[in-house]
Design a protein around this motif. Structure first.
Motif, PDB file in Angstrom:
ATOM      1  N   ALA A  82       0.841  -1.198   0.000  1.00 44.91           N
ATOM      2  CA  ALA A  82       0.000   0.000   0.000  1.00 44.91           C
ATOM      3  C   ALA A  82       0.879   1.253   0.000  1.00 44.91           C
ATOM      4  N   ALA A  83       1.933   1.223   0.799  1.00 49.88           N
ATOM      5  CA  ALA A  83       2.873   2.349   0.796  1.00 49.88           C
ATOM      6  C   ALA A  83       3.572   2.470  -0.556  1.00 49.88           C
TER       7      ALA A  83
ATOM      8  N   ALA B  52       2.344   1.544  -3.460  1.00 53.94           N
ATOM      9  CA  ALA B  52       1.389   2.026  -4.467  1.00 53.94           C
ATOM     10  C   ALA B  52       1.214   3.543  -4.370  1.00 53.94           C
ATOM     11  N   ASP B  53       1.506   4.108  -3.207  1.00 55.26           N
ATOM     12  CA  ASP B  53       1.418   5.559  -3.037  1.00 55.26           C
ATOM     13  C   ASP B  53       2.683   6.281  -3.488  1.00 55.26           C
ATOM     14  N   SER B  54       3.640   5.563  -4.002  1.00 46.58           N
ATOM     15  CA  SER B  54       4.898   6.191  -4.433  1.00 46.58           C
ATOM     16  C   SER B  54       4.866   6.521  -5.926  1.00 46.58           C
ATOM     17  N   TYR B  55       3.712   6.879  -6.432  1.00 45.62           N
ATOM     18  CA  TYR B  55       3.546   7.160  -7.858  1.00 45.62           C
ATOM     19  C   TYR B  55       4.077   8.544  -8.223  1.00 45.62           C
TER      20      TYR B  55
ATOM     21  N   LEU C 270      -0.959   8.497 -13.775  1.00 47.40           N
ATOM     22  CA  LEU C 270      -0.129   8.012 -12.680  1.00 47.40           C
ATOM     23  C   LEU C 270       0.853   6.994 -13.227  1.00 47.40           C
TER      24      LEU C 270
ATOM     25  N   TYR D 161       9.060   1.324   4.376  1.00 48.79           N
ATOM     26  CA  TYR D 161       7.954   0.891   5.233  1.00 48.79           C
ATOM     27  C   TYR D 161       8.410  -0.204   6.193  1.00 48.79           C
TER      28      TYR D 161
ATOM     29  N   THR E  16      -2.971   1.832  -7.690  1.00 50.92           N
ATOM     30  CA  THR E  16      -3.122   3.248  -7.431  1.00 50.92           C
ATOM     31  C   THR E  16      -4.196   3.790  -8.366  1.00 50.92           C
TER      32      THR E  16
END
Length: 150
Positions: free
Chosen positions: A56-57, A59-62, A74, A88, A146
């Motif tokens: 999840a972390a 996927a937020d690194s886009y 994205l 993480y 994402t």
């Protein structure tokens, strides 16, 4: 010479003891195998929970890219996915909870917005640990997508 009724003969004496010892050994083996399987299953579920948070972390690194007036897109990169997952794991102290914790694979699907992550670790089951001194390897695979919404 007459034998008393119910008295064991010399040939049969002690066989009950062997049977009892054998049954106890079988029960102890069954208990230790159950404990080992439970330990491996519990550790794999805990590793899966950690992997869910890490992906999840990741996927937020886009990165957000725009070209002219086209809609924003994205994009994930494998390097960013690996780095975010690694950060993480370090931030949550997961390396202290699992022996030989490692990221075995960090990739991005061809769609560019789905992160895939594989984590591996080693479990040292109780009691039977001396049968497998190097431990039992476990691996989990997770993915997260994402999505950009308004």
């Amino acid at each position: 010479m007459s034998k008393e009724k119910g008295a064991p003969s010399g040939i049969e004496s002690g066989q009950a003891t062997v049977l009892i010892i054998g049954m106890i050994a079988i029960c102890l083996l069954a208990i230790s195998a159950t404990l080992a399987a439970t330990a491996v299953n519990s550790a794999s579920r805990a590793l899966l929970a950690v992997a869910d948070g890490a992906v999840a972390a990741a996927a937020d690194s886009y990165t957000l890219s725009t070209v002219g007036r086209s809609p924003a897109r994205l994009r994930l990169s494998p390097v960013d996915v690996h780095n975010a997952a690694s950060d993480y794991l370090a931030d949550t102290g997961a390396g202290e909870r699992f022996a030989a914790l490692r990221i075995t694979d960090a990739t991005v699907d061809p769609d560019g917005i789905t992160a895939r992550l594989s984590l591996g670790a080693t479990v040292h089951p109780p009691i039977v640990g001396w049968f497998v001194p190097s431990g039992v390897g476990i691996t989990v695979d997770v993915r997260a997508r994402t999505v950009l919404t308004r």
